[in-house]
Design a protein around this motif. Sequence first.
Motif, PDB file in Angstrom:
ATOM      1  N   ILE B 159       2.518   0.222  13.409  1.00 11.38           N
ATOM      2  CA  ILE B 159       2.030   0.808  14.663  1.00 11.38           C
ATOM      3  C   ILE B 159       0.977   1.859  14.350  1.00 11.38           C
ATOM      4  N   VAL B 205       0.803  -5.453   2.864  1.00  7.27           N
ATOM      5  CA  VAL B 205       0.923  -5.112   1.444  1.00  7.27           C
ATOM      6  C   VAL B 205       1.912  -3.958   1.268  1.00  7.27           C
ATOM      7  N   MET B 206       1.719  -2.913   2.093  1.00 11.37           N
ATOM      8  CA  MET B 206       2.613  -1.761   1.967  1.00 11.37           C
ATOM      9  C   MET B 206       4.049  -2.136   2.342  1.00 11.37           C
ATOM     10  N   ILE B 209       5.794  -4.246  -0.495  1.00 11.84           N
ATOM     11  CA  ILE B 209       6.200  -3.384  -1.617  1.00 11.84           C
ATOM     12  C   ILE B 209       7.426  -2.559  -1.222  1.00 11.84           C
ATOM     13  N   TYR B 265       0.964 -10.264  -6.686  1.00 10.39           N
ATOM     14  CA  TYR B 265      -0.117  -9.319  -6.923  1.00 10.39           C
ATOM     15  C   TYR B 265      -1.256  -9.961  -7.705  1.00 10.39           C
ATOM     16  N   GLN B 269      -4.542 -10.098  -5.899  1.00 10.92           N
ATOM     17  CA  GLN B 269      -4.938  -8.760  -6.342  1.00 10.92           C
ATOM     18  C   GLN B 269      -6.223  -8.242  -5.713  1.00 10.92           C
ATOM     19  N   VAL B 272      -5.686  -7.435  -2.091  1.00 10.57           N
ATOM     20  CA  VAL B 272      -4.784  -6.300  -1.922  1.00 10.57           C
ATOM     21  C   VAL B 272      -5.567  -5.002  -2.050  1.00 10.57           C
ATOM     22  N   LEU B 273      -6.311  -4.888  -3.156  1.00  7.32           N
ATOM     23  CA  LEU B 273      -6.984  -3.619  -3.405  1.00  7.32           C
ATOM     24  C   LEU B 273      -8.149  -3.387  -2.462  1.00  7.32           C
ATOM     25  N   LEU B 276      -6.665  -2.273   0.769  1.00  2.00           N
ATOM     26  CA  LEU B 276      -6.156  -0.902   0.773  1.00  2.00           C
ATOM     27  C   LEU B 276      -7.275   0.126   0.701  1.00  2.00           C
ATOM     28  N   THR B 277      -8.357  -0.207  -0.003  1.00  2.00           N
ATOM     29  CA  THR B 277      -9.378   0.819  -0.196  1.00  2.00           C
ATOM     30  C   THR B 277     -10.440   0.812   0.892  1.00  2.00           C
ATOM     31  N   GLU B 278     -10.602  -0.307   1.615  1.00  2.02           N
ATOM     32  CA  GLU B 278     -11.619  -0.325   2.660  1.00  2.02           C
ATOM     33  C   GLU B 278     -11.001  -0.234   4.042  1.00  2.02           C
ATOM     34  N   GLY B 279      -9.874  -0.883   4.212  1.00  2.00           N
ATOM     35  CA  GLY B 279      -9.289  -0.959   5.552  1.00  2.00           C
ATOM     36  C   GLY B 279      -8.396   0.208   5.837  1.00  2.00           C
ATOM     37  N   THR B 281      -6.235   2.463   5.962  1.00  2.96           N
ATOM     38  CA  THR B 281      -5.241   3.451   5.550  1.00  2.96           C
ATOM     39  C   THR B 281      -5.508   4.837   6.112  1.00  2.96           C
ATOM     40  N   THR B 282      -6.775   5.169   6.325  1.00  4.11           N
ATOM     41  CA  THR B 282      -7.028   6.492   6.879  1.00  4.11           C
ATOM     42  C   THR B 282      -7.161   6.438   8.394  1.00  4.11           C
ATOM     43  N   GLY B 283      -7.101   5.211   8.935  1.00  3.07           N
ATOM     44  CA  GLY B 283      -7.264   5.004  10.371  1.00  3.07           C
ATOM     45  C   GLY B 283      -6.457   5.989  11.164  1.00  3.07           C
TER      46      GLY B 283
END
Lengths: 308, 283
Positions: B159, B205-206, B209, B265, B269, B272-273, B276-279, B281-283
């Motif tokens: 969410i 991904v998160m 894990i 992974y 891989q 995944v990375l 995580l690094t472009e999409g 996560t800081t949204g």
Amino acid sequence: MTSTTRQGRRGAFNAPRRPRRFHPTWHFWFALPAIILVLAFFLVPFLANAGFAFTQWTAYSSDITWNGFENFRTLADLGVLGHAVLITLVYAAVSMLVQNVGGLFLANALQEPTRVNNVFRAVFFIPVLVSGLAAGYIWAALLAAQGPLNQFLSAILPGGFVYSWLGNPVSALVAVAFVDAWKWVGLAMTVYIAGLNAIPKQLFEAAALDGAGPWRRFWKVKVPLLAPAFSFNVVIGIVGALSSLDIIFAATGGGPGDATTVLQVASYRQYGQGLFGTASALSLVIAVIGVVIAIPLISALRRREVRL
Amino acid sequence: MSTTSPMQASRLQQTLKYIFLGIFAVPWVAVPLWMLLVNSFKTEGESSVLSLALPTEWAAVENYTKVFTEGNYFVGLGNSLLIAIPVVVVVLILGSMAAWAYARSNAMGLRVTFFISAMSIMLPPAIIPTIFILTKIGLQGTTWGYMLVLTATKVGVIIFLAVGFVRTLPTDYEEAAQLDGAGRLRTYWHVILPLMRPVLFTGAVMLVIGVWNDFLFALFLLAGKANATLPLTLYSFALAPTGAVRWNLVFASVVMTSIPLFIAYVVLQRRVLSGLTEGGTTG
């Protein structure tokens, strides 16, 4: 501004809102399953925990009765309470610090998506995949008194080196917190890379044109703009550490003595003895620490979100 | 790309940087993995020395056979798969549905529940009352109860990530779909869900894990060998009788519990990375 126009446009599709009556729109029905789950298995337990902490409740009787601060007094008398709080805070602080310093460092070094950088990113992300138990077992072996770390130190130091890293209360606590950080630093790295990528390149160029050196650019441009990524990593790091149990179970079992018995481990011990009231009391302490740390950070995050 | 320093200096710097990172990666990643693998191939006596040397006597087959036979491995693997896959799928669906609603509504009630959902990521779970509730509804110790709690405690992540993402999407597509006569569910399935794919991948991904490696909830909420997930089988196998840790078996068991995620992974891989690094996560 944008939100009012958006709302206005959307108004065309929704029934006009009548004040003071519950008229669920589609939004409500779409969110409902998630709402029910979150309320039933996050909010209710979270609030109920505050109640159970003040009850006499054991596995040996079906009665649950209020007993005021008795659980906390019992735990304090056992010397569990204050000690576990202290251990937990140190554990969380060390883990969070190592995670963020390491993550920031790696993100800065590996920000550009070149081929070599991608390989390094992939390598440093590997510990994130390993379960906490696995991490605990691996590092317990590496840090053993006769283990590889000490074998290496013996080879480079004169006179051999024997030290039981997990046998000494202080080094054991720092070591398990370090393992926690080791496991999560790869995730902090990716969050920081995402944060760095979100900063417009022109800002650095402008700062460089204005004569700011790399160090100044880092502190004056990058660090402030990384604040959302920073708050995210700090909160997730601390909260993760607060409920951490698997690494400690595997690496030290809470020992030596109770040197690595964080609140979560202490709570599990009480639970294991059938003492649900005292277990809840410890769980409440974890929750309070979490709230005290998370709320100001979340509101800071939200304020930033509005501004951006 | 954006370096402002002269070419040569920057090339030297780059080389030094990679040498340093390479040296750092050895104790950080290579040694732990080597330690794990090489000791899982040794005999019990040899592994108790805890060295990085190659085995003088290989016991790989025996060790891994023991993990399969005594370690309850396939039961754990089956349970982990049967739990992780539905939980991740359901969390993604319910989370993205709720996220769309939250992103497009200003209603007070929904703002409150969104806030509570966001809090659920940031606050440690209260496990003992959870056990109390599960006991009341007859699901304590069962796979169903465990799945329910995992779903409920992880849905907040999706969410949180997806709301930030949907808010940046223009409403044009949904409105066009509505004008074409699509209902809300059809619009969700055919318009919103595909648009959310990048952020849901990051979230997935998160989730994978977190769910695959979950030990805390599993320890409290799952009872009995038959219900054990891989982390639980690993833990009980490592604790097993004799007192002294049988490092060769512990490591073989760690290898086997980690392998499914590692395979995923290696295959995914790059995605995944970059996810995580472009999409989001800081949204």
